[in-house]
Design a protein around this motif. Structure first.
Motif, PDB file in Angstrom:
ATOM      1  N   TYR A  96       3.071  36.276  -7.205  1.00  8.26           N
ATOM      2  CA  TYR A  96       3.201  37.722  -7.336  1.00  8.26           C
ATOM      3  C   TYR A  96       3.989  38.042  -8.596  1.00  8.26           C
ATOM      4  O   TYR A  96       4.992  37.379  -8.899  1.00  8.26           O
ATOM      5  CB  TYR A  96       3.923  38.335  -6.135  1.00  8.26           C
ATOM      6  N   SER A 156       5.061  41.680 -11.189  1.00  6.16           N
ATOM      7  CA  SER A 156       4.940  43.084 -11.544  1.00  6.16           C
ATOM      8  C   SER A 156       5.743  43.289 -12.816  1.00  6.16           C
ATOM      9  O   SER A 156       6.244  42.327 -13.411  1.00  6.16           O
ATOM     10  CB  SER A 156       5.470  43.980 -10.420  1.00  6.16           C
ATOM     11  N   THR A 161       8.580  44.381 -12.955  1.00  2.00           N
ATOM     12  CA  THR A 161       9.991  44.153 -12.661  1.00  2.00           C
ATOM     13  C   THR A 161      10.263  42.817 -11.998  1.00  2.00           C
ATOM     14  O   THR A 161      11.242  42.140 -12.320  1.00  2.00           O
ATOM     15  CB  THR A 161      10.520  45.273 -11.739  1.00  2.00           C
ATOM     16  N   ALA A 189       1.485  43.882  -1.436  1.00  2.00           N
ATOM     17  CA  ALA A 189       1.641  44.090  -2.874  1.00  2.00           C
ATOM     18  C   ALA A 189       2.128  45.503  -3.174  1.00  2.00           C
ATOM     19  O   ALA A 189       2.987  45.704  -4.054  1.00  2.00           O
ATOM     20  CB  ALA A 189       0.319  43.815  -3.582  1.00  2.00           C
ATOM     21  N   ARG A 190       1.619  46.485  -2.459  1.00  2.08           N
ATOM     22  CA  ARG A 190       2.032  47.871  -2.691  1.00  2.08           C
ATOM     23  C   ARG A 190       3.514  48.060  -2.380  1.00  2.08           C
ATOM     24  O   ARG A 190       4.237  48.738  -3.109  1.00  2.08           O
ATOM     25  CB  ARG A 190       1.172  48.806  -1.838  1.00  2.08           C
ATOM     26  N   ARG A 215       5.598  46.365  -5.139  1.00  2.00           N
ATOM     27  CA  ARG A 215       5.593  47.140  -6.387  1.00  2.00           C
ATOM     28  C   ARG A 215       6.533  48.343  -6.319  1.00  2.00           C
ATOM     29  O   ARG A 215       7.077  48.768  -7.340  1.00  2.00           O
ATOM     30  CB  ARG A 215       4.179  47.607  -6.698  1.00  2.00           C
ATOM     31  N   SER A 216       6.766  48.862  -5.126  1.00  2.00           N
ATOM     32  CA  SER A 216       7.623  50.039  -4.994  1.00  2.00           C
ATOM     33  C   SER A 216       9.100  49.711  -4.970  1.00  2.00           C
ATOM     34  O   SER A 216       9.945  50.606  -5.075  1.00  2.00           O
ATOM     35  CB  SER A 216       7.257  50.777  -3.700  1.00  2.00           C
TER      36      SER A 216
END
Length: 457
Positions: free
Chosen positions: A397, A399, A401, A448-449, A452-453
């Motif tokens: 994974y 992103s 960040t 994943a959502r 990402r948050s």
């Protein structure tokens, strides 16, 4: 020992522990691309030929056992200064002592784990070896490819061939685990000495207390009232001072423990620990929910597609599906639960029903997030396994960040939901902070959502 960075082809990473005669290192075999444990004779004993022979005898006995229930030896050699070393499989999930440090275990799990240790002792006995020092620090856990944990006996420094055990003239063993015949030089021992130690092991797993001297053991139900009379009888028979009254073999003791475990209620919450804790289901309850911590019932969010929640410090913020946001615990967690530095760190848990979280077979949707400013969360989390669940594998994974590896389990005790967890590190190489995330979901995949948050300040 003098510090070195390489032993043979094995690149040393960190010291795992030291004993009376040697030091064990975590190392990496660059040829096979695998972690190993390397045990080296201490330099202050290098001149003692009797100690050197005892050290090498341990490696030979481990090799002779030839069982996947006993730590395997892969290689043996000498340092340039002449000190011997041997290379073993690395038990990444800690020891029974670590399980005890995490708190009381469910009785069926006590029975299952003690039975597995007894099966390991039986394997030694079949190879003609008596261990003589079975105790929590010498029973290891290693994560298997399917995410479950193997129980391994280790440290045969006091082990002897059964063929020569009748002539032993020196006392051996550890207080509370030592049968009376091992404390009386010249009385001779057989495999029933290990049965006594296994009884002490089960007693401590069940009660959290090392049993007293032989013949002075407090009944375990006085320390743990939920023990059934049958479980108590099985443990106390193993702890009989008179070996003629004990279980005749480790195999017989294991069979009885397995029978009792099968009759007990299903275990939905096997416990584990840190340093690569295995057997740790329902980790959220261990690390995130302290006694007396209030559950905040959130306003109904069923009409919202997304709900933003944060911990009490405001440092951890994450978005979850609106239907999940019914209850929140925002008071943080203690990273010591997975083997990191103890303390109170920011963290939260949000779910549609937090009361169901301990049961991995239950239909529950939610997220736990724990922040750590010290140590490697990834190292600890990668060693966690969930007994009773099917390991579905991992995926990378990343992103803008965070980066990490998402590991997923399903079919937990027959349940239909999934459990995902990951240790996240900041993109760009900063060592801290790191974040542990555990996600439960009954259907779909919002992992994943949610990741990402995630925001940490």
């Amino acid at each position: 020992m003098h510090y070195v960075e390489q032993i043979g082809r094995y690149r040393l990473e960190r010291r795992l522990g030291s004993g009376a005669f040697g030091t064990v290192w975590l190392a990496h075999d660059d040829e096979l691309e695998a972690p190993v444990a390397v045990k080296v004779l201490a330099d202050n004993w290098a001149h003692r030929m009797d100690i050197r022979e005892r050290f090498l005898s341990e490696a030979r006995l481990l090799r002779r056992a030839g069982s996947n229930r006993v730590v395997q030896v892969y290689d043996i050699g000498e340092l340039p200064d002449g000190r011997p070393y041997f290379v073993m499989e690395y038990a990444d999930a800690g020891t029974f002592a670590d399980l005890l440090a995490a708190g009381p275990l469910p009785v069926p799990e006590v029975l299952r784990l003690t039975a597995l240790a007894a099966r390991g002792a039986a394997a030694l006995h079949e190879a003609g070896i008596v261990h003589r020092d079975i105790k929590p620090t010498n029973v290891l856990l290693r994560t298997a490819p399917d995410g479950t944990a193997r129980v391994l006996l280790a440290d045969l420094g006091l082990a002897k061939s059964l063929a020569h055990a009748s002539g032993l003239t020196l006392a051996a063993g550890s207080a509370g685990y030592q049968p009376p015949e091992q404390a009386q030089p010249g009385s001779g021992i057989d495999e029933r000495a290990d049965v006594y130690s296994l009884g002490a092991l089960g007693y401590e797993l069940a009660t959290g207390t090392v049993p007293g001297a032989p013949g002075q053991v407090v009944r375990p139900d006085r320390l743990r009232p939920d023990l059934s009379p049958e479980v108590q009888r099985a443990l106390l028979r193993a702890l009989e001072p008179d070996r003629e009254r004990r279980w005749p073999t480790a195999r017989a003791f294991a069979a009885e423990l397995e029978r009792l475990a099968a009759e007990a209620a299903p275990v939905h919450k096997p416990r584990g620990r840190h340093r690569g804790v295995a057997l740790m289901a329902g980790l959220f309850v261990v690390v995130a929910v302290g006694a007396g911590v209030a559950v905040l019932n959130l306003p109904s969010s069923s009409g919202s597609s997304v709900l933003t929640v944060k911990d009490s410090t405001g440092r951890v913020v994450v978005e979850v599906p609106g239907a999940w946001g019914r209850q929140l615990r925002d008071s943080g967690w203690d990273p010591h639960s997975i083997g990191l530095t103890a303390g109170q760190e920011p963290g939260l848990a949000v779910a549609d029903d937090l009361a169901k979280w301990p049961d991995l077979s239950a239909d529950v949707n939610g997220v736990f997030v724990g922040l750590s400013e010290h140590g490697s969360v990834a190292t600890r989390v990668d060693g966690i396994a969930h007994s009773g669940c099917h390991y579905d594998g991992s995926r990378a994974y990343s992103s803008a960040t965070w980066r990490g590896t998402i590991r997923t389990w399903s079919d937990c005790s027959g349940g239909t939901g999934t459990l995902s967890e990951t240790a996240l590190r900041l993109v760009g190489g900063a060592a801290q902070p790191q974040v542990y995330v555990q996600i439960r979901q009954h259907s779909g995949d919002a992992t994943a959502r949610i990741l990402r948050s995630l925001r940490v300040t």
